[in-house]
Scaffold this motif. Structure first.
Motif, PDB file in Angstrom:
ATOM      1  N   ARG A   1     -11.969 -11.762 -16.031  1.00  0.00           N
ATOM      2  CA  ARG A   1     -12.148 -13.018 -16.458  1.00  0.00           C
ATOM      3  C   ARG A   1     -11.308 -13.203 -18.030  1.00  0.00           C
ATOM      4  O   ARG A   1     -11.539 -12.683 -18.758  1.00  0.00           O
ATOM      5  N   ILE A   2     -10.801 -14.440 -17.999  1.00  0.00           N
ATOM      6  CA  ILE A   2      -9.792 -14.656 -18.946  1.00  0.00           C
ATOM      7  C   ILE A   2      -9.913 -16.096 -19.414  1.00  0.00           C
ATOM      8  O   ILE A   2      -9.987 -17.066 -18.404  1.00  0.00           O
ATOM      9  N   TYR A   3     -10.165 -16.794 -20.757  1.00  0.00           N
ATOM     10  CA  TYR A   3     -10.214 -17.927 -21.153  1.00  0.00           C
ATOM     11  C   TYR A   3      -9.111 -18.172 -22.040  1.00  0.00           C
ATOM     12  O   TYR A   3      -8.713 -17.305 -22.839  1.00  0.00           O
ATOM     13  N   VAL A   4      -8.487 -19.292 -21.799  1.00  0.00           N
ATOM     14  CA  VAL A   4      -7.433 -19.806 -22.554  1.00  0.00           C
ATOM     15  C   VAL A   4      -7.714 -21.223 -23.050  1.00  0.00           C
ATOM     16  O   VAL A   4      -8.205 -22.049 -22.578  1.00  0.00           O
ATOM     17  N   ALA A   5      -7.321 -21.299 -24.378  1.00  0.00           N
ATOM     18  CA  ALA A   5      -7.369 -22.676 -24.955  1.00  0.00           C
ATOM     19  C   ALA A   5      -6.374 -22.665 -26.138  1.00  0.00           C
ATOM     20  O   ALA A   5      -5.446 -21.716 -26.366  1.00  0.00           O
ATOM     21  N   HIS A   6      -6.222 -23.878 -26.635  1.00  0.00           N
ATOM     22  CA  HIS A   6      -5.201 -24.100 -27.676  1.00  0.00           C
ATOM     23  C   HIS A   6      -5.371 -23.150 -28.824  1.00  0.00           C
ATOM     24  O   HIS A   6      -4.450 -22.685 -29.511  1.00  0.00           O
ATOM     25  N   GLU A   7      -6.688 -22.394 -29.153  1.00  0.00           N
ATOM     26  CA  GLU A   7      -6.672 -21.585 -30.092  1.00  0.00           C
ATOM     27  C   GLU A   7      -6.540 -20.029 -29.764  1.00  0.00           C
ATOM     28  O   GLU A   7      -6.322 -19.313 -30.673  1.00  0.00           O
ATOM     29  N   GLY A   8      -6.220 -19.922 -28.546  1.00  0.00           N
ATOM     30  CA  GLY A   8      -5.690 -18.530 -28.106  1.00  0.00           C
ATOM     31  C   GLY A   8      -6.208 -18.144 -26.823  1.00  0.00           C
ATOM     32  O   GLY A   8      -6.567 -19.026 -25.771  1.00  0.00           O
ATOM     33  N   ILE A   9      -6.624 -16.844 -26.693  1.00  0.00           N
ATOM     34  CA  ILE A   9      -6.825 -16.010 -25.537  1.00  0.00           C
ATOM     35  C   ILE A   9      -7.979 -15.272 -25.612  1.00  0.00           C
ATOM     36  O   ILE A   9      -7.862 -14.421 -26.673  1.00  0.00           O
ATOM     37  N   ASN A  10      -8.847 -15.085 -24.577  1.00  0.00           N
ATOM     38  CA  ASN A  10     -10.282 -14.284 -24.756  1.00  0.00           C
ATOM     39  C   ASN A  10     -10.248 -13.551 -23.176  1.00  0.00           C
ATOM     40  O   ASN A  10     -10.340 -14.200 -22.240  1.00  0.00           O
ATOM     41  N   ALA A  11      -9.858 -12.297 -23.205  1.00  0.00           N
ATOM     42  CA  ALA A  11      -9.945 -11.432 -21.703  1.00  0.00           C
ATOM     43  C   ALA A  11     -10.511 -10.125 -21.504  1.00  0.00           C
ATOM     44  O   ALA A  11     -10.707  -9.555 -22.608  1.00  0.00           O
ATOM     45  N   GLN A  12     -11.341 -10.308 -20.387  1.00  0.00           N
ATOM     46  CA  GLN A  12     -11.630  -8.919 -19.852  1.00  0.00           C
ATOM     47  C   GLN A  12     -11.432  -8.556 -18.665  1.00  0.00           C
ATOM     48  O   GLN A  12     -11.505  -9.267 -17.699  1.00  0.00           O
ATOM     49  N   VAL A  13     -10.505  -7.490 -18.525  1.00  0.00           N
ATOM     50  CA  VAL A  13      -9.883  -7.229 -17.399  1.00  0.00           C
ATOM     51  C   VAL A  13      -9.946  -5.998 -16.667  1.00  0.00           C
ATOM     52  O   VAL A  13     -10.381  -5.236 -17.491  1.00  0.00           O
ATOM     53  N   SER A  14      -9.530  -5.892 -15.594  1.00  0.00           N
ATOM     54  CA  SER A  14      -9.614  -4.295 -14.739  1.00  0.00           C
ATOM     55  C   SER A  14      -8.172  -4.576 -14.073  1.00  0.00           C
ATOM     56  O   SER A  14      -7.874  -5.188 -13.295  1.00  0.00           O
ATOM     57  N   VAL A  15      -7.622  -3.202 -14.216  1.00  0.00           N
ATOM     58  CA  VAL A  15      -6.084  -3.082 -14.200  1.00  0.00           C
ATOM     59  C   VAL A  15      -6.024  -1.489 -13.358  1.00  0.00           C
ATOM     60  O   VAL A  15      -6.644  -0.782 -13.932  1.00  0.00           O
ATOM     61  N   PRO A  16      -5.458  -1.774 -12.108  1.00  0.00           N
ATOM     62  CA  PRO A  16      -5.277  -0.414 -11.351  1.00  0.00           C
ATOM     63  C   PRO A  16      -4.391   0.669 -12.432  1.00  0.00           C
ATOM     64  O   PRO A  16      -3.670   0.370 -13.225  1.00  0.00           O
ATOM     65  N   ALA A  17      -4.830   1.832 -12.331  1.00  0.00           N
ATOM     66  CA  ALA A  17      -4.110   2.803 -13.148  1.00  0.00           C
ATOM     67  C   ALA A  17      -2.670   2.862 -13.281  1.00  0.00           C
ATOM     68  O   ALA A  17      -1.988   2.853 -14.223  1.00  0.00           O
ATOM     69  N   SER A  18      -1.971   2.737 -11.914  1.00  0.00           N
ATOM     70  CA  SER A  18      -0.885   2.816 -11.790  1.00  0.00           C
ATOM     71  C   SER A  18       0.069   1.579 -12.401  1.00  0.00           C
ATOM     72  O   SER A  18       1.327   1.516 -12.576  1.00  0.00           O
ATOM     73  N   ASN A  19      -0.782   0.431 -12.561  1.00  0.00           N
ATOM     74  CA  ASN A  19      -0.121  -0.585 -13.078  1.00  0.00           C
ATOM     75  C   ASN A  19      -0.327  -0.789 -14.648  1.00  0.00           C
ATOM     76  O   ASN A  19       0.270  -1.917 -14.955  1.00  0.00           O
ATOM     77  N   TYR A  20      -1.074  -0.140 -15.245  1.00  0.00           N
ATOM     78  CA  TYR A  20      -1.528  -0.157 -16.562  1.00  0.00           C
ATOM     79  C   TYR A  20      -0.305  -0.443 -17.482  1.00  0.00           C
ATOM     80  O   TYR A  20      -0.303  -1.244 -18.470  1.00  0.00           O
ATOM     81  N   ASP A  21       0.850   0.710 -17.435  1.00  0.00           N
ATOM     82  CA  ASP A  21       2.183   0.292 -18.229  1.00  0.00           C
ATOM     83  C   ASP A  21       2.727  -0.971 -17.867  1.00  0.00           C
ATOM     84  O   ASP A  21       3.237  -1.409 -19.105  1.00  0.00           O
TER      85      ASP A  21
END
Length: 343
Positions: A57-77
Motif C-alpha cells: 500500500r503506497i500513498y503519493v502526494a505533492h508532499e512525498g511518498i509513504n509506502a509499506q510493501v512486500s518484495v520477493p526476496a530474489s527481487n529485493y536488490d
C-alpha cells in the motif's frame, strides 16, 4: 497500454500469495519531498513495482511518498536499485520488518492523496523542512535515561495499547490530525524540556516534530526510523530494549513483538492478550483485541449481537449489510465504536 491497477479478486490474490514458495520481505519507507505531478509519478511507480511483483500500500502526494510493501526476496536488490534511481529516493531508509512471515500484503495499491499523512494542517507558514533532530536507538536510550526527558507516542490509541516505550505519554485521540493540536496543548508547560516523539516508522513523528517547533517548542527530537528501526538496531548493537510489548503494524500481520511482555488485555474477558483481529461479522469489521477462548465463544465476533448476525444464512447477512461498506473499517478502533464491546 500497461494495466495500472489490479483486476483480480482479493480472494484469488490471497490464495496465490499463500501458494507462493519464494519468501518475501516486508519493507516500509517514506520521504517528504515535492512531487510536481503525483498522478504521473504514481503510474510510473506502479508499472515498475508491478514488474518486480511488489505488493503493498503506497500513498503519493505533492508532499512525498509513504509506502509499506512486500518484495520477493530474489527481487529485493532490483527493487532497491529502482527506488534509488529516483532522485529524491536515492539512499532512502528502508525499514525491514522485525517479525515477518512474508504474508503482509497480497496486492499492489498505489493511491494519490492530498497528503501522505492526513494532518489537518492549513497553516501556509508551516515548513516541513524545519523539523526536529533525528535520534538513533543509542541516543534515544541515553536521552530517555534522563527523567526530565518527555517521551511522546504519536500513534493511535490502539497502537499504544499493545506496546509503547517506557514512560511514554499517550496523546489520547483517534486520528493524527486530532493529535497534533492536542500534543501542543498537553505539553505547553514543557516547552523548554527535551521532547522525543516516536511512531511506527518515523513518518508521523517527523511531521509532529516540525509542528511542535512551529508552535514554539525548543528542543524537539524524533526517533529515526521509528519503532521498527529501533527494534532492528538494538539487536544489531546489543542495546537494552526500552520498548514494552508489541508494535502494531498496518498489514496482514497486525503486529510484531518487540518486547517480551503482553501489556494489554482481551476486550471481552480481560485476560492478558495482545492479538488484534477484525470482527468476523462483515457488517461490523471492528478492530479489537480477542483471546483464543473468546474467539471460540463468540465465533470471531466482537459481541453477542455480531455473533448472532454472523451465524445467519449468508443471504440474510447480505441483506442486513446492503449498502454498508465496512472494508475501510479494517483499521478503525475509535473510542465511539469500542463502546459496543459490552458483552
Amino acid at each position: 497500454m500497461a494495466v495500472l491497477h489490479n483486476r483480480v479478486s482479493q480472494k484469488e490474490l490471497k490464495k496465490r500469495l499463500f501458494e507462493e514458495a519464494e519468501p518475501r520481505k516486508t519493507i516500509s519507507f517514506y520521504q517528504y519531498a515535492f512531487i510536481e505531478d503525483p498522478k504521473l509519478f504514481r503510474d510510473v511507480l506502479y508499472k515498475n513495482l508491478d514488474e518486480l511483483k511488489v505488493f503493498g500500500r503506497i500513498y503519493v502526494a505533492h508532499e512525498g511518498i509513504n509506502a509499506q510493501v512486500s518484495v520477493p526476496a530474489s527481487n529485493y536488490d532490483a527493487f532497491k536499485l529502482y527506488l534509488y534511481s529516483i532522485s529524491f529516493l536515492n539512499g532512502v531508509r528502508l525499514n525491514v520488518a522485525v517479525e515477518d512471515d512474508g504474508k503482509s500484503f497480497w496486492v499492489l495499491k498505489i493511491k494519490v492523496r492530498s497528503k501522505i499523512v492526513a494532518d489537518g494542517i492549513n497553516d501556509a507558514a508551516f515548513d516541513m523542512s524545519k523539523k526536529g533532530k533525528y535520534v538513533d536507538a543509542a541516543s534515544f536510550n541515553k536521552l530517555t535515561s534522563d527523567p526530565e526527558t518527555i517521551v511522546v507516542d504519536m500513534r493511535n490509541h490502539y497502537e499504544y495499547e499493545v506496546g509503547h516505550f517506557e514512560n511514554a505519554i499517550e496523546i489520547p485521540s483517534d486520528t493524527f490530525r486530532e493529535q497534533l493540536p492536542m500534543a501542543v496543548s498537553m505539553l505547553q508547560e514543557k516547552k523548554d524540556k527535551n521532547i522525543i516523539m516516536y511512531c511506527t516508522g518515523g513518518i508521523r513523528c517527523e511531521k509532529a516534530s516540525a509542528w511542535m517547533l512551529h508552535n514554539g517548542f525548543k528542543n524537539v527530537f524524533h526517533l529515526e526510523g521509528g519503532i521498527i528501526q529501533y527494534a532492528n538496531k538494538i539487536k544489531e548493537e546489543k542495546l537494552s530494549n526500552k520498548f514494552k510489548g508489541k508494535n502494531f503494524v498496518f498489514d496482514g500481520r497486525l503486529g510484531e513483538m518487540i518486547g517480551d511482555e503482553v501489556i494489554s488485555v482481551c476486550h471481552q474477558c480481560g485476560k492478558a492478550c495482545d492479538t488484534h483481529t477484525n470482527c468476523a461479522n462483515e457488517g461490523c469489521h471492528l478492530l479489537f483485541i480477542q483471546c483464543r477462548s473468546c474467539a471460540e465463544k463468540f465465533n470471531g465476533c466482537c459481541s453477542a449481537e455480531c455473533k448472532a448476525t454472523y451465524e445467519l444464512p449468508e443471504e440474510e447477512r447480505k441483506q442486513i449489510r446492503k449498502g454498508v461498506k465496512n472494508g475501510i473499517m479494517i483499521f478503525n478502533k475509535s473510542r465511539q465504536r469500542m463502546k459496543k464491546l459490552h458483552v
